[in-house]
Design an enzyme around this catalytic site. Structure first.
Site, PDB file in Angstrom:
ATOM      1  N   SER A   1       9.337   1.014  -6.226  1.00 40.61           N
ATOM      2  CA  SER A   1      10.328   1.895  -6.825  1.00 40.61           C
ATOM      3  C   SER A   1       9.913   2.161  -8.265  1.00 40.61           C
ATOM      4  O   SER A   1       9.743   1.227  -9.046  1.00 40.61           O
ATOM      5  CB  SER A   1      11.690   1.201  -6.766  1.00 40.61           C
ATOM      6  OG  SER A   1      12.642   1.931  -7.483  1.00 40.61           O
TER       7      SER A   1
ATOM      8  N   LYS B   1       8.647   5.376  -4.227  1.00 47.98           N
ATOM      9  CA  LYS B   1      10.001   5.921  -4.400  1.00 47.98           C
ATOM     10  C   LYS B   1      10.166   6.230  -5.872  1.00 47.98           C
ATOM     11  O   LYS B   1       9.839   5.386  -6.714  1.00 47.98           O
ATOM     12  CB  LYS B   1      11.015   4.891  -3.920  1.00 47.98           C
ATOM     13  CG  LYS B   1      12.374   4.878  -4.606  1.00 47.98           C
ATOM     14  CD  LYS B   1      13.349   4.009  -3.832  1.00 47.98           C
ATOM     15  CE  LYS B   1      14.405   3.397  -4.736  1.00 47.98           C
ATOM     16  NZ  LYS B   1      15.335   2.539  -3.964  1.00 47.98           N
TER      17      LYS B   1
ATOM     18  N   LYS C   1      12.777   7.554  -8.964  1.00 46.48           N
ATOM     19  CA  LYS C   1      14.178   7.715  -9.340  1.00 46.48           C
ATOM     20  C   LYS C   1      14.365   9.136  -9.869  1.00 46.48           C
ATOM     21  O   LYS C   1      13.510   9.636 -10.617  1.00 46.48           O
ATOM     22  CB  LYS C   1      14.531   6.716 -10.433  1.00 46.48           C
ATOM     23  CG  LYS C   1      14.444   5.271  -9.985  1.00 46.48           C
ATOM     24  CD  LYS C   1      15.616   4.922  -9.090  1.00 46.48           C
ATOM     25  CE  LYS C   1      15.651   3.461  -8.730  1.00 46.48           C
ATOM     26  NZ  LYS C   1      16.804   3.142  -7.879  1.00 46.48           N
TER      27      LYS C   1
ATOM     28  N   ASP D   1      15.298   8.656  -5.121  1.00 39.82           N
ATOM     29  CA  ASP D   1      16.553   7.898  -5.182  1.00 39.82           C
ATOM     30  C   ASP D   1      17.384   8.391  -6.361  1.00 39.82           C
ATOM     31  O   ASP D   1      16.952   8.305  -7.511  1.00 39.82           O
ATOM     32  CB  ASP D   1      16.239   6.403  -5.349  1.00 39.82           C
ATOM     33  CG  ASP D   1      17.496   5.534  -5.365  1.00 39.82           C
ATOM     34  OD1 ASP D   1      18.603   6.071  -5.151  1.00 39.82           O
ATOM     35  OD2 ASP D   1      17.356   4.313  -5.579  1.00 39.82           O
TER      36      ASP D   1
ATOM     37  N   GLU E   1      17.726   9.338  -1.248  1.00 35.07           N
ATOM     38  CA  GLU E   1      18.619   8.184  -1.206  1.00 35.07           C
ATOM     39  C   GLU E   1      19.825   8.402  -2.118  1.00 35.07           C
ATOM     40  O   GLU E   1      19.665   8.775  -3.280  1.00 35.07           O
ATOM     41  CB  GLU E   1      17.814   6.956  -1.661  1.00 35.07           C
ATOM     42  CG  GLU E   1      18.541   5.648  -1.494  1.00 35.07           C
ATOM     43  CD  GLU E   1      17.675   4.459  -1.927  1.00 35.07           C
ATOM     44  OE1 GLU E   1      16.471   4.635  -2.204  1.00 35.07           O
ATOM     45  OE2 GLU E   1      18.226   3.348  -1.994  1.00 35.07           O
TER      46      GLU E   1
ATOM     47  N   ASP F   1      22.591   4.106   0.386  1.00 33.83           N
ATOM     48  CA  ASP F   1      22.428   2.766  -0.178  1.00 33.83           C
ATOM     49  C   ASP F   1      23.818   2.291  -0.631  1.00 33.83           C
ATOM     50  O   ASP F   1      24.547   1.632   0.128  1.00 33.83           O
ATOM     51  CB  ASP F   1      21.421   2.839  -1.348  1.00 33.83           C
ATOM     52  CG  ASP F   1      21.326   1.571  -2.172  1.00 33.83           C
ATOM     53  OD1 ASP F   1      21.881   0.542  -1.754  1.00 33.83           O
ATOM     54  OD2 ASP F   1      20.697   1.587  -3.254  1.00 33.83           O
TER      55      ASP F   1
ATOM     56  N   LYS G   1      20.506  -3.711   1.954  1.00 35.53           N
ATOM     57  CA  LYS G   1      20.348  -4.701   0.885  1.00 35.53           C
ATOM     58  C   LYS G   1      21.361  -5.797   1.158  1.00 35.53           C
ATOM     59  O   LYS G   1      22.576  -5.517   1.175  1.00 35.53           O
ATOM     60  CB  LYS G   1      20.704  -4.091  -0.474  1.00 35.53           C
ATOM     61  CG  LYS G   1      19.663  -3.208  -1.108  1.00 35.53           C
ATOM     62  CD  LYS G   1      20.186  -2.678  -2.444  1.00 35.53           C
ATOM     63  CE  LYS G   1      19.196  -1.704  -3.054  1.00 35.53           C
ATOM     64  NZ  LYS G   1      19.829  -0.913  -4.138  1.00 35.53           N
TER      65      LYS G   1
ATOM     66  N   GLY H   1      15.729  -3.191  -2.608  1.00 31.39           N
ATOM     67  CA  GLY H   1      15.476  -4.283  -3.550  1.00 31.39           C
ATOM     68  C   GLY H   1      16.426  -4.201  -4.727  1.00 31.39           C
ATOM     69  O   GLY H   1      16.922  -3.121  -5.065  1.00 31.39           O
TER      70      GLY H   1
END
Ligand code: NPG
Length: 379
Positions: free
Chosen positions: A146, A172, A174, A199, A224, A249, A273, A301
């Site tokens: 990430s 991934k 952000k 995400d 996400e 998520d 998660k 994570g």
């Protein structure tokens, strides 16, 4: 498949909780802010047969979800740990932890940390690895990374290049409003058809649907959590307007929430998660539900220490985890971990520990060095 063979009960004598401050190797920026250190709670279950370890993955501030470290510390010491110790009698089965804690609303990360400590204690006493207990079918898991928001798209491409060089098999990034299309384009332009996902950490509203639809042209694995935690209906509407699969998520706080999201069409992929949903046993339930429904899941994570990282590797080895997770090497976040053999990247994968329980040993010196608060509750 549900847990095939329950763990033996443990004779619980107490819990020791510590707040740790671990410096990050580089600042981590998401749509809700920048972190330079990880504040986390480590739980040690004390039993007559030995100890077990868990991790409460809250952050210092309630920005990802309503939970935060001082709140988790208070609820765990004031309500959750005493309830477990009261109910323990001659022994407590790890599978009963969630039921005992159920009357206390919310606080799932705190509950998950206590459950993992009890489970680790039980499995260590039995000599049984967590992966085997949960139903793992692989001895290593593909490792995704990430990548936080960087200064600009060029800096992002440079950071991504570094992780690809290390061998991470999925990236991934952000995103947040104003840092979405150009950032994604920069990564696609620089690295072609690598497995890539974005995400948003709930940074958008349905009014942003047109911008989010612009991401369709990048052939992402998924987007996400674009909208708020409780926006299940809006996510369903958005999903109908995007070609990119919507993954949830923050919204998936329980197996029930997963069932609702799937029934509504709010998501076609789910990030599991354990902390967010109250523990690894609930994680297996969501895994089983999604597997039956043909819905892909992956392991998220929370910048875990070696404790949670070992448990996540075990979970991600279940058969329904068909997408690479945020199960990266410890060195992605930490120069020094609190376990003696931190997770490393080998050919783009992280190994599932095979020793009893979590399969990792705590480094007592590192643990002490990072500890900023410590409290013990006994029967
Ligand atoms: O690899 O552990 C990791 C980090 C993965 O990006 C990651 N986690 O929203 O999924 C997330 C984000 C996060 C981290 C959220 C910490 C909250 C706290």
């Amino acid at each position: 498949m549900p847990i095939a063979r329950p763990a033996a009960s443990v004779a619980l004598e107490g819990f020791e909780l510590r707040v740790l401050h671990l410096p990050l190797v580089s600042p981590f920026t998401t749509s809700f802010g920048t972190e330079t250190a990880r504040e986390v709670i480590v739980v040690r279950a004390l039993t007559s047969d030995g100890e077990g370890w868990g991790e409460i993955v809250t952050q210092a501030d309630p920005l990802y979800s309503s939970e935060y470290t001082q709140g988790a510390w208070d609820v765990a010491l004031r309500f959750l740990a005493p309830a477990l110790l009261d109910s323990a009698g001659t022994g407590l089965a790890p599978e009963d932890v969630a039921r005992v804690l159920e009357p206390f609303k919310g606080h799932r990360m705190a509950k998950a940390g206590l459950e993992l400590a009890a489970l680790d204690a039980a499995l260590r006493a039995e000599g049984r690895p967590l992966g085997e207990y949960l139903g793992a079918v692989r001895d290593r898991v593909p490792s995704g990374v990430s990548v936080g928001i960087q200064r600009d798209p060029a800096a992002l491409a440079e950071a991504v290049g570094g992780y690809l060089d290390e061998g991470y098999v999925r990236i991934k990034i952000k995103i947040k409003p104003g840092r979405d299309v150009a950032d994604t384009a920069a990564v696609r332009d620089a690295f072609g058809s690598i497995p890539l996902q974005v995400d948003a950490n709930s940074a958008y509203t349905l009014a942003d649907a047109a911008t989010l639809a612009e991401l369709d042209r990048f052939d992402l694995l998924l987007i996400e959590q674009p909208l708020q935690e409780d926006d299940l209906v809006d996510h369903a509407q958005l999903a109908r307007r995007l070609r990119t699969p919507v993954c949830l998520d923050e919204s998936i706080v329980s197996d029930k929430a997963a069932a609702d999201a799937l029934a509504l069409g709010s998501a076609s992929v789910i990030n599991i998660k354990a902390g967010r949903i109250g523990g690894y046993l609930e994680a297996v339930r969501i895994h089983d539900r999604c597997r039956d429904a043909g819905v892909p899941v992956w392991c998220g994570g929370m910048l875990e220490t070696g404790i949670g990282r070992a448990a996540n590797a075990a979970l991600a080895a279940l058969p329904g985890f068909t997408l690479p997770g945020d199960v990266s090497a410890s060195s992605r976040f930490y120069a020094r971990d609190i376990v003696t053999e931190p997770a490393v990247l080998e050919d783009g994968h992280v190994r599932v520990p095979t020793g009893p329980g979590l399969g990792v040993e705590i480094d007592p010196v590192a643990l002490d060095d990072f500890t900023v608060a410590r409290e013990t509750v006994t029967r």
